[in-house]
Design an enzyme around this catalytic site. Structure first.
Site, mmCIF file in Angstrom:
data_model
loop_
_atom_site.group_PDB
_atom_site.id
_atom_site.type_symbol
_atom_site.label_atom_id
_atom_site.label_comp_id
_atom_site.label_asym_id
_atom_site.label_seq_id
_atom_site.Cartn_x
_atom_site.Cartn_y
_atom_site.Cartn_z
ATOM 1 N N ARG A 136 42.234 53.194 41.330
ATOM 2 C CA ARG A 136 42.964 51.961 41.014
ATOM 3 C C ARG A 136 44.454 52.252 40.990
ATOM 4 O O ARG A 136 44.874 53.319 40.509
ATOM 5 C CB ARG A 136 42.521 51.411 39.658
ATOM 6 C CG ARG A 136 41.072 50.966 39.647
ATOM 7 C CD ARG A 136 40.615 50.538 38.251
ATOM 8 N NE ARG A 136 39.214 50.150 38.237
ATOM 9 C CZ ARG A 136 38.418 50.250 37.186
ATOM 10 N NH1 ARG A 136 38.870 50.729 36.034
ATOM 11 N NH2 ARG A 136 37.157 49.868 37.254
ATOM 12 N N ASN B 103 30.882 41.940 43.683
ATOM 13 C CA ASN B 103 32.206 42.594 43.741
ATOM 14 C C ASN B 103 32.612 43.078 42.347
ATOM 15 O O ASN B 103 33.399 44.013 42.215
ATOM 16 C CB ASN B 103 33.277 41.647 44.325
ATOM 17 C CG ASN B 103 33.296 40.261 43.682
ATOM 18 O OD1 ASN B 103 32.413 39.920 42.916
ATOM 19 N ND2 ASN B 103 34.297 39.472 44.023
ATOM 20 N N LYS C 10 36.468 43.793 30.432
ATOM 21 C CA LYS C 10 35.756 42.557 30.034
ATOM 22 C C LYS C 10 34.350 42.874 29.517
ATOM 23 O O LYS C 10 33.937 42.374 28.474
ATOM 24 C CB LYS C 10 35.622 41.606 31.247
ATOM 25 C CG LYS C 10 36.945 41.092 31.773
ATOM 26 C CD LYS C 10 36.772 40.247 33.019
ATOM 27 C CE LYS C 10 36.346 41.005 34.245
ATOM 28 N NZ LYS C 10 37.333 41.946 34.796
ATOM 29 N N ASP D 20 39.085 44.494 35.955
ATOM 30 C CA ASP D 20 38.847 45.793 35.321
ATOM 31 C C ASP D 20 39.603 45.977 34.013
ATOM 32 O O ASP D 20 40.006 47.090 33.658
ATOM 33 C CB ASP D 20 39.196 46.942 36.298
ATOM 34 C CG ASP D 20 38.453 46.803 37.604
ATOM 35 O OD1 ASP D 20 37.300 46.349 37.575
ATOM 36 O OD2 ASP D 20 39.027 47.145 38.661
ATOM 37 N N ARG E 134 29.296 24.139 53.618
ATOM 38 C CA ARG E 134 27.989 23.476 53.460
ATOM 39 C C ARG E 134 26.947 23.996 54.444
ATOM 40 O O ARG E 134 26.086 23.261 54.895
ATOM 41 C CB ARG E 134 28.139 21.949 53.543
ATOM 42 C CG ARG E 134 28.923 21.427 52.353
ATOM 43 C CD ARG E 134 29.581 20.126 52.598
ATOM 44 N NE ARG E 134 30.618 20.244 53.594
ATOM 45 C CZ ARG E 134 31.296 19.224 54.099
ATOM 46 N NH1 ARG E 134 31.013 18.008 53.697
ATOM 47 N NH2 ARG E 134 32.233 19.420 54.988
ATOM 48 N N GLY F 92 32.436 44.974 38.823
ATOM 49 C CA GLY F 92 31.852 46.204 38.304
ATOM 50 C C GLY F 92 32.131 46.208 36.814
ATOM 51 O O GLY F 92 33.267 46.393 36.399
ATOM 52 N N HIS F 93 31.116 45.940 36.018
ATOM 53 C CA HIS F 93 31.294 45.742 34.575
ATOM 54 C C HIS F 93 30.609 46.876 33.816
ATOM 55 O O HIS F 93 29.387 46.993 33.839
ATOM 56 C CB HIS F 93 30.729 44.379 34.166
ATOM 57 C CG HIS F 93 31.535 43.231 34.702
ATOM 58 N ND1 HIS F 93 31.206 41.914 34.500
ATOM 59 C CD2 HIS F 93 32.681 43.218 35.416
ATOM 60 C CE1 HIS F 93 32.117 41.140 35.080
ATOM 61 N NE2 HIS F 93 33.013 41.907 35.647
ATOM 62 N N ARG G 129 37.088 53.336 44.483
ATOM 63 C CA ARG G 129 38.468 53.537 44.944
ATOM 64 C C ARG G 129 39.382 53.818 43.753
ATOM 65 O O ARG G 129 39.214 53.229 42.678
ATOM 66 C CB ARG G 129 38.988 52.273 45.647
ATOM 67 C CG ARG G 129 38.361 52.013 46.997
ATOM 68 C CD ARG G 129 38.866 50.716 47.602
ATOM 69 N NE ARG G 129 38.364 49.546 46.901
ATOM 70 C CZ ARG G 129 38.678 48.288 47.217
ATOM 71 N NH1 ARG G 129 39.531 48.038 48.189
ATOM 72 N NH2 ARG G 129 38.161 47.270 46.546
ATOM 73 N N GLN H 208 36.361 39.510 37.763
ATOM 74 C CA GLN H 208 37.693 39.680 38.347
ATOM 75 C C GLN H 208 38.770 39.360 37.296
ATOM 76 O O GLN H 208 38.544 39.635 36.132
ATOM 77 C CB GLN H 208 37.864 38.819 39.619
ATOM 78 C CG GLN H 208 37.036 39.304 40.810
ATOM 79 C CD GLN H 208 35.585 38.893 40.772
ATOM 80 O OE1 GLN H 208 35.285 37.730 40.635
ATOM 81 N NE2 GLN H 208 34.685 39.824 40.905
#
Ligand code: GDP
Ligand code: IMO
Ligand code: MG
Length: 429
Positions: free
Chosen positions: A306, A38, A16, A13, A143, A40-41, A304, A225
């Site tokens: 941060r 996962n 990016k 976060d 695998r 969030g951009h 949530r 991430q």
């Protein structure tokens, strides 16, 4: 522009997506190489806001090609929701959005397993996003995973799906002692339709990328991430399940290191973290609250709040080392506008000893006491500044202090607001 990898230098976060959106103007191809939904951009351009979880952040420009690489764990349902949202805003993705056939699928039972695993861990849980990331990467390395390309052969897909479904049902019920109420036939009916919609996007993307690069196209590799969520080098076990470091851009989309010219580290000028795990400079007081409020620090994926804290140069020095950073992009400088004083963590004290390097041992990190240097705040609005010269002297001092503490990496970009326009370049590549 030169080919560049963009990575987060903290716990995600960092902004990016904003920087990627900005740099997309000078690039041809934007490729996500790891993580999954996962991420969030957030991209804001001309007042229009999008939060991408899987679609690369360069998609807002109609003439750019975006690719989801093989290193990503791929949730078709989420991807198609994003495509629908883009299309309903008149942003067409036809013929310019592709997904690697080698990317592993995140299926509903992965999300169920993620939830069950977290419940079983109780207090010691990771605090995942619940998007099925860990289970999907586990199946990949065991695998036993199912890949995007498997959707091409429906009968083969059904066979693999049924075998996995049966296994996950038993695992969740008997090992995690959790309810498992997914309906196999209903999901297969849903995936029959999803398959039809997915087929045009599925591609041998490694081949596509090589050919584009051979024609001189310029490439941005979009990380998700952040450095300290890396499965190997992050604050294990409070990490995600992929390699988030710049080097993973290569296997994550099928290119060699010679196809990368620059590594840009996105550095938020304070620190945040979502989920559990150590955080030396965390502020559990009104200053932390102020950073959360001013920075809008609420998870783009889960909503949530941060956790917030001061800038930590020990972390960023490590991020420089682990990623081989060649440029910094500093974000969210405006969030500090109202601060009387700003603290910068220069090093830690662990067991009474001065420590300059980020410890690889999570237990040692938990004992780290941050040592701060205090600088004066600028106490004014900077969000209209157009160049570094427009910034108040205190803000410039803060920036150069960060740089000096972190191996003097040249600064490519300074971001002073969430909008694409609130960005300026300092030392271009
Ligand atoms: P990412 O996951 O690294 O792409 O970052 P996120 O999108 O999860 O979180 C960054 C948040 O900060 C988003 O809400 C952005 O719109 C916002 N943002 C990005 N850069 C800036 C900035 O320079 N100033 C401010 N105030 N907000 C920013
Ligand atoms: P972007 O790309 C911030 C965190 C979760 C949790 C840990 C493991 O937006 O920066 P996971 O669901 O991956 O198994 O959760 O990692 N996490 C993130 N934190 N930004 C992200 O992505 C994150 N993706 C995962 O909160 O602590
Ligand atoms: Mg994010």
């Amino acid at each position: 522009m030169a080919n560049a990898v963009i990575v987060g230098t903290q716990w995600g976060d960092e902004g990016k997506a904003k920087v990627i959106d900005y740099l997309t103007q000078k690039s041809d191809l934007i490729i996500r190489f790891q993580g999954g939904a996962n991420a969030g951009h957030t991209v804001i351009a001309d007042g229009q806001k999008f939060i991408f979880h899987l679609v690369p952040s360069g998609i807002m420009y109609p003439d750019k090609v975006c690719i989801v690489g093989n290193g990503v764990v791929f949730d078709c349902e989420q991807f198609l929701r994003e495509v629908d949202e883009l299309e309903s805003n008149n942003i067409s993705v036809d013929g310019r959005l592709f997904v690697s056939d080698l990317a592993h699928l995140v299926l509903p039972f992965h999300k169920a397993q993620d939830g069950a695993s977290e419940s079983k861990m109780g207090e010691g849980k990771i605090g995942t996003t619940g998007r099925g990331i860990g289970p999907a990467y586990s199946d990949k390395t065991s695998r036993t995973g199912i890949r995007v390309g498997d959707l091409r052969d429906w009968d083969g897909f059904v066979k693999k799906f049924k075998a996995c479904f049966e296994f996950k049902s038993r695992l969740i019920k008997t090992m995690y002692h959790s309810p498992f109420d997914l309906d196999e036939e209903k999901i297969l009916d849903q995936y029959r339709l999803i398959r039809e919609r997915m087929l045009p996007y599925i591609n041998d993307t490694a081949c596509y990328i090589y050919e584009a690069a051979s024609k001189g196209k310029s490439i941005l590799y979009e990380g998700a991430q952040g450095t300290f969520l890396d499965i190997d080098h992050g604050t294990y076990p409070f990490v995600t399940s992929s390699n988030t470091l710049a080097g993973y851009a290569c296997p994550g989309c099928g290119v060699g290191p010679s196809m990368i010219d620059h590594v840009i580290g996105i550095v938020k000028v304070y620190t945040t973290r979502v989920g559990n795990g150590p955080f030396p400079t965390e502020l559990n007081d009104s200053l932390g609250e102020m950073l959360r409020k001013e920075g809008g620090e609420f998870g783009a994926t889960t909503g949530r709040p941060r956790r917030c804290g001061w800038f930590d140069s020990v972390m960023i020095r490590k991020a420089v080392q682990l990623n081989g950073l060649t440029r910094f992009a500093l974000t969210k400088l405006d969030v500090l506008n109202k601060m009387e004083e700003i603290q910068i963590c220069t090093h830690y004290e662990i067991d009474g000893k001065k420590v300059e390097q980020f410890p690889s041992d999570t237990l040692a990190l938990e004992k780290a006491v941050p040592i701060y240097e205090t600088v004066k705040g600028w106490k004014c609005d900077i969000s209209e500044c157009k160049t570094i010269k427009d910034l108040p002297a205190e803000a410039i001092k803060y920036i150069y202090k960060i740089q000096e503490l972190c191996y003097n990496i040249p600064i490519l970009i300074i971001s002073i607001g969430p909008d694409r326009n609130q960005t300026f370049e300092v030392e271009p590549i």
